[in-house]
Design an enzyme around this catalytic site. Structure first.
Site, PDB file in Angstrom:
ATOM      1  N   HIS A 197       0.866  -1.181   0.000  1.00  0.00           N
ATOM      2  CA  HIS A 197       0.000   0.000   0.000  1.00  0.00           C
ATOM      3  C   HIS A 197       0.900   1.229   0.000  1.00  0.00           C
ATOM      4  CE1 HIS A 197      -3.694   2.319   0.810  1.00  0.00           C
ATOM      5  NE2 HIS A 197      -2.876   3.124   1.457  1.00  0.00           N
ATOM      6  N   CYS A 198       0.742   2.059  -1.021  1.00  0.00           N
ATOM      7  CA  CYS A 198       1.601   3.229  -1.182  1.00  0.00           C
ATOM      8  C   CYS A 198       0.931   4.456  -0.580  1.00  0.00           C
ATOM      9  CB  CYS A 198       1.898   3.461  -2.661  1.00  0.00           C
ATOM     10  SG  CYS A 198       2.911   4.926  -2.981  1.00  0.00           S
ATOM     11  N   PRO A 199       1.502   5.053   0.473  1.00  0.00           N
ATOM     12  CA  PRO A 199       0.893   6.261   1.055  1.00  0.00           C
ATOM     13  C   PRO A 199       1.022   7.467   0.146  1.00  0.00           C
ATOM     14  CG  PRO A 199       2.987   5.783   2.124  1.00  0.00           C
ATOM     15  CD  PRO A 199       2.708   4.632   1.210  1.00  0.00           C
ATOM     16  N   ASN A 206      -1.773   7.042  -2.113  1.00  0.00           N
ATOM     17  CA  ASN A 206      -3.003   6.800  -1.355  1.00  0.00           C
ATOM     18  C   ASN A 206      -3.803   5.668  -1.993  1.00  0.00           C
ATOM     19  OD1 ASN A 206      -4.872   7.181   0.722  1.00  0.00           O
ATOM     20  ND2 ASN A 206      -6.076   8.641  -0.467  1.00  0.00           N
ATOM     21  N   ASN A 207      -3.100   4.617  -2.361  1.00  0.00           N
ATOM     22  CA  ASN A 207      -3.732   3.491  -3.026  1.00  0.00           C
ATOM     23  C   ASN A 207      -2.812   2.277  -2.931  1.00  0.00           C
ATOM     24  OD1 ASN A 207      -5.588   2.014  -4.447  1.00  0.00           O
ATOM     25  ND2 ASN A 207      -5.260   3.040  -6.407  1.00  0.00           N
TER      26      ASN A 207
END
Length: 227
Positions: free
Chosen positions: A52-54, A57-58
């Site tokens: 999950h890539c902050p 945001n996805n």
């Protein structure tokens, strides 16, 4: 969409015929394709989830891995270009007229720190994604295997570039357009009831075909199929 697994997802016909064990997600209560994971932040299962890539945001999964790679490459290019501009116009300027306002000096120093950090971070992430493509092991799976010391037992295959960037043509690879996959179900690891019915019908049509016969055989409901 990073490759969210819908609630109506079912195993592919190939997986069913191979009599493979099928995992179920304890949170979604649905079929869990191989190499998929449930994201607690997005509250959904994602096919071939990497992490999950902050920053985006996805989640990063099978459907948007291309966009994540382009995001890293664009950021890396912009950071490298900015550092070259700062170096040529500020740090390595030896002309006597190279005098700058104190505000500009502080802004350049701040931007230099940001660009160096972005350059190093995106460089490490690009290497991480490249390693994942070459080994076929995502970040989450790699961390789990390292924790259990089972990396040497991995049997995953490298991910084909067409399963990341699609088959629409090389000219579409550098641009942020959604990839078109040759076999969507194979890339995602699941099928839908309607597509599964068509796949089962195709398998039934191909089953009577044996080698040593003419080049094509006409099967009712399927037309001419190559042997």
């Amino acid at each position: 969409d990073p490759g969210s697994v819908p609630r109506a997802a079912v195993p592919r016909e190939v997986q069913r015929q191979a009599q493979q064990s099928h995992s179920m997600c304890g949170q979604c209560q649905t079929f869990k394709p191989p190499q998929s994971h449930h994201c607690r932040i997005c509250n959904r299962c994602v096919s071939r989830m990497d992490h999950h890539c902050p920053w985006m945001n996805n989640c990063v999964g099978a459907a948007n891995l291309k966009h994540f790679i382009l995001f890293l490459c664009y950021t890396w290019t912009c950071a490298a270009y900015a550092l070259c501009l700062f170096g040529s116009n500020y740090f390595f300027c030896s002309v006597e007229e190279c005098t700058f306002h104190p505000v500009i000096v502080h802004l350049v120093r701040i931007m230099t720190v940001l660009c160096v950090g972005s350059f190093l971070f995106t460089s490490s992430m690009i290497m991480n994604v490249t390693y994942g493509i070459l080994t076929g092991i995502g970040t989450i799976d790699r961390l789990k295997k390292k924790a259990t010391n089972t990396m040497s037992q991995s049997d995953e295959e490298p991910i084909a570039l067409t399963d990341v960037f699609g088959v629409a043509g090389y000219h579409t690879w550098p641009f942020p357009v959604d990839p078109v996959f040759e076999d969507y179900d194979r890339v995602m690891g699941y099928s839908m009831p309607q597509r599964l019915a068509r796949e089962q019908q195709l398998m039934e049509c191909i089953r009577p075909l044996v080698r040593g016969k003419p080049q094509t055989v006409t099967v009712p409901g399927c037309g001419e199929l190559p042997v």
